[in-house]
Design a protein around this motif. Sequence first.
Motif, PDB file in Angstrom:
ATOM      1  N   ALA A   1       0.829  -1.215   0.000  1.00 38.80           N
ATOM      2  CA  ALA A   1       0.000   0.000   0.000  1.00 38.80           C
ATOM      3  C   ALA A   1       0.856   1.255   0.000  1.00 38.80           C
ATOM      4  CB  ALA A   1      -0.925  -0.013   1.217  1.00 38.80           C
ATOM      5  N   GLY A   2       1.940   1.240   0.770  1.00 35.83           N
ATOM      6  CA  GLY A   2       2.801   2.417   0.832  1.00 35.83           C
ATOM      7  C   GLY A   2       3.463   2.715  -0.496  1.00 35.83           C
ATOM      8  N   GLY A   3       3.953   1.672  -1.192  1.00 33.04           N
ATOM      9  CA  GLY A   3       4.565   1.892  -2.499  1.00 33.04           C
ATOM     10  C   GLY A   3       3.581   2.465  -3.497  1.00 33.04           C
ATOM     11  N   THR A   4       2.357   1.945  -3.476  1.00 30.21           N
ATOM     12  CA  THR A   4       1.330   2.468  -4.382  1.00 30.21           C
ATOM     13  C   THR A   4       0.998   3.923  -4.062  1.00 30.21           C
ATOM     14  OG1 THR A   4       0.405   0.233  -4.517  1.00 30.21           O
ATOM     15  CG2 THR A   4      -0.965   2.045  -5.304  1.00 30.21           C
ATOM     16  N   ALA A   5       0.892   4.235  -2.772  1.00 36.22           N
ATOM     17  CA  ALA A   5       0.603   5.616  -2.378  1.00 36.22           C
ATOM     18  C   ALA A   5       1.724   6.561  -2.821  1.00 36.22           C
ATOM     19  CB  ALA A   5       0.416   5.696  -0.863  1.00 36.22           C
ATOM     20  N   LEU A   6       2.964   6.096  -2.759  1.00 34.24           N
ATOM     21  CA  LEU A   6       4.082   6.929  -3.216  1.00 34.24           C
ATOM     22  C   LEU A   6       3.965   7.226  -4.706  1.00 34.24           C
ATOM     23  CD1 LEU A   6       7.138   5.376  -1.335  1.00 34.24           C
ATOM     24  CD2 LEU A   6       5.915   7.479  -0.802  1.00 34.24           C
ATOM     25  N   LEU A   7       3.572   6.234  -5.487  1.00 40.10           N
ATOM     26  CA  LEU A   7       3.389   6.459  -6.926  1.00 40.10           C
ATOM     27  C   LEU A   7       2.312   7.500  -7.192  1.00 40.10           C
ATOM     28  CD1 LEU A   7       3.581   2.810  -8.334  1.00 40.10           C
ATOM     29  CD2 LEU A   7       5.320   4.595  -8.499  1.00 40.10           C
ATOM     30  N   VAL A   8       1.203   7.403  -6.459  1.00 37.39           N
ATOM     31  CA  VAL A   8       0.121   8.384  -6.625  1.00 37.39           C
ATOM     32  C   VAL A   8       0.614   9.783  -6.289  1.00 37.39           C
ATOM     33  CG1 VAL A   8      -2.137   9.106  -5.788  1.00 37.39           C
ATOM     34  CG2 VAL A   8      -1.681   6.678  -6.200  1.00 37.39           C
TER      35      VAL A   8
END
Length: 553
Positions: free
Chosen positions: A420-427
Amino acid sequence: MTGTVAPLDVSGTSATTGTASVAFTGTGTLVRFGLRRDRVRMSVWLLALTLGTLATAAEYKALYATPEQRAAAVGSMDSPAALAMTGPRHYLSDYTAGAMLGHQLLGFMAVLVGLMSVLIVTRHTRDEEETGRAELVRSTVVGHHAQLASALVLAAVANLALALLLALGLTATGIDGIGPGGALLYGFTHAAIGLVFAGTAAVTAQITAHTRGASGLALAAIGVAYVLRASGDVGNDALSWLSPIGWIQRTYVFVDDRWWPIALCLALAASTAAYGFVLSTRRDVGAGLRAARLGRRTASDALTRPFGFALRLHRATLLGFGAGLCLMGVMYGSILGEAADMVKDVEQVQEALARIGGSTVAESFASMVMVVVAVVAAVYVVMAALRPRAEESAGRAEPLLATGLSRNRWLGSHVAVALAGGTALLVLAGLGFGLAGAASAGDGGLVLDLVGAAVAYAPALWVTVGVAVLLFGWFPRAGAVAWIVPVYAFLVGYLGPILQLPDWMKNLSPFGHVPQLPAAGMNWTPLLALTAVAAGLILLGLMGFRRRDLETK
């Protein structure tokens, strides 16, 4: 609490005359031990930084071989956005391959060298105290200052070795505009800035009782130095003189070859290191000068659950990467409108962008930059996915798993935070890139396009998490091998189009299968396949963790 007491002076003379030497007793032994421990880690850092610099110098030679191409590069770099990302305008007065290194690469390398130095110092000081090894070492014949002194010596050895490797390597290239004197100065600018941030880490290691906190404070100092440098190069030059990164850039290496700014760095490094020694005498071993903040009487509901507790452990790292990636997106987005002018006379880059596709140069450029954004996010997910290994090695996992908490739930909570954290960073990075790019190019539609382009790399990040989890589950001592995934992705994803690497090399990376939006069209098949691979790797890792013994203390 431990300490070293000066020996009793039976002759009647004062024992205080030997206090300074006693405080550093054992430094040499700790230095040799540190070199033995870090021989692989340090070698990897030095080789990566040296080879990266030499490859960039060769790339500049190939891309800007003629005076016309270098003149075009000057025109593309002489804008506020480009100067903020590179360095002061004075380098453009004689834009040889060497001047390009000083202008475009030196500020970026300063951040990496600073990171290396900070990690060396905190690893051999605060991490030793946090794990309890420092108290064991100090129970022997080791002075109070020996541990910090040895850490600073190790950082100095690494930085001086890097300086010599860069000087010798650049001189050996024989590239026009890179002479021996300038190469030597270029190398020592790296050593000087590395020593500055090593001294900074010596101070932050005294402030907080935790390794992550000490490293975070020092890395924040690097970020502030970079922002001050960028602000000064665009507007008020006085701001750049408040930053040690601005100092080394104002050596104007390969242009004027000024050595005296290095003296400012050495003075600051000596001052911060000395202050670190002074602060170390004002605290107990294992403690920090900053008192631990009192928590609530009872834990929140989130902390009583595995995911909430894991998120709390990852919070500082996640916030730091979030701020960094958002800033990176904004900086790249600010030059998106000028991308066509920046590369119009650079044949190799134009060919690379043409192979990516896209209806405009801005779209192709954004697709290429998105690879870099995704790789930085991959660095975070590797750190997050390997965090359980650190918890296990430090003995903190054992008491948790001795309760009713299952291994799957414990490891799964850290994996969920990484995913989830990696995806949030991409966003977040895509949003910063899109907003700044829309303002620069005058196209509001870029916001959603670039956010979508960033999120498309989420399945590749999940595969990266899967590789780390698989290694942790079955081969915990080989967890560091997971770092190959982001490093290789950067080499073939960002440099591959410019160096014209074959497609089969690109396909070995999970990032090579992601559609390069917004230049290319959307293709769901590889994203679904990557998601399935990530799920399989994570399940295998969980299975391995259930089957193996837990490392106990």
